[in-house]
Design an enzyme around this catalytic site. Structure first.
Site, mmCIF file in Angstrom:
data_model
loop_
_atom_site.group_PDB
_atom_site.id
_atom_site.type_symbol
_atom_site.label_atom_id
_atom_site.label_comp_id
_atom_site.label_asym_id
_atom_site.label_seq_id
_atom_site.Cartn_x
_atom_site.Cartn_y
_atom_site.Cartn_z
ATOM 1 N N TYR A 12 31.235 28.438 16.661
ATOM 2 C CA TYR A 12 31.349 28.159 18.099
ATOM 3 C C TYR A 12 32.792 28.063 18.591
ATOM 4 C CZ TYR A 12 31.995 23.448 16.217
ATOM 5 O OH TYR A 12 32.456 22.366 15.511
ATOM 6 N N GLY A 13 33.769 28.266 17.714
ATOM 7 C CA GLY A 13 35.161 28.093 18.139
ATOM 8 C C GLY A 13 36.053 29.221 17.685
ATOM 9 N N THR A 14 37.043 28.862 16.864
ATOM 10 C CA THR A 14 38.027 29.848 16.402
ATOM 11 C C THR A 14 37.417 30.893 15.467
ATOM 12 O OG1 THR A 14 38.626 28.371 14.608
ATOM 13 C CG2 THR A 14 39.955 28.227 16.608
ATOM 14 N N LEU A 15 36.179 30.635 15.016
ATOM 15 C CA LEU A 15 35.491 31.615 14.162
ATOM 16 C C LEU A 15 34.628 32.577 14.975
ATOM 17 C CD1 LEU A 15 34.467 29.298 11.180
ATOM 18 C CD2 LEU A 15 35.961 31.299 11.021
ATOM 19 N N GLU A 84 37.630 24.580 7.390
ATOM 20 C CA GLU A 84 37.132 23.531 8.294
ATOM 21 C C GLU A 84 37.307 22.126 7.719
ATOM 22 O OE1 GLU A 84 36.648 24.483 11.202
ATOM 23 O OE2 GLU A 84 36.476 26.614 10.777
#
Ligand code: PCA
Length: 146
Positions: A12-15, A84
């Site tokens: 949901y973010g930088t990935l 993470e």
């Protein structure tokens, strides 16, 4: 492609597709299943977001977060755990996802996995850092315009 691609991760973010960590950790090393959402609350932590999953006490709160589900190998999952800070910064948990769009190869909803991993933020975020849309890409776009 690697052989045992048997883990599914909701990112949901930088990935997310096109973002910085996707470029080196997932691009060419994973299969994108589709766009999905799950119940949770998203906060900005600066250059990246954190999601807090609903507790039993918030069963009535209807907040949703958006991202993508990827199929990854053992090796890539290990890389993601490392990135993470699995066990401290983030905790890898299982959640149920709902798909908004599924890639052609996974034609029906039945074929696309609905119980998948997510990295839940391990600390308590500040309420004023809430991302109301639950979508990191929408948030980045709003920041760009502001
Ligand atoms: N990376 C992980 C968790 C938050 C982040 O920026 C992800 O994209 O799912």
């Amino acid at each position: 492609m690697t052989s045992n691609n048997n883990h599914y991760v909701f990112v949901y973010g930088t990935l997310r597709h096109g973002q910085g960590n996707w470029a080196w950790a997932l691009k060419n090393r994973s299969t994108m299943i589709g766009y999905a959402s799950t119940r949770g609350t998203m906060y900005t932590l600066g250059g990246f977001p954190g999601v807090i999953l609903p507790s039993i006490a918030d069963f009535m709160i209807d907040k949703v977060v958006y991202g993508e589900v990827f199929e990854v190998s053992d090796e890539v999952l290990k890389t993601l755990d490392c990135l993470e800070g699995e066990g401290s910064m983030y905790h890898r948990r299982k959640v149920l996802v709902e798909y908004q769009a599924i890639k052609k190869e996974f034609r029906s909803d039945d074929e696309a996995p609905t119980s998948v991993f997510i990295y839940e933020y391990g600390r308590t975020p500040r309420e004023h850092n809430l991302i109301p849309s639950g979508d990191w890409l929408v948030y980045l776009n709003e920041q760009r315009k502001a």
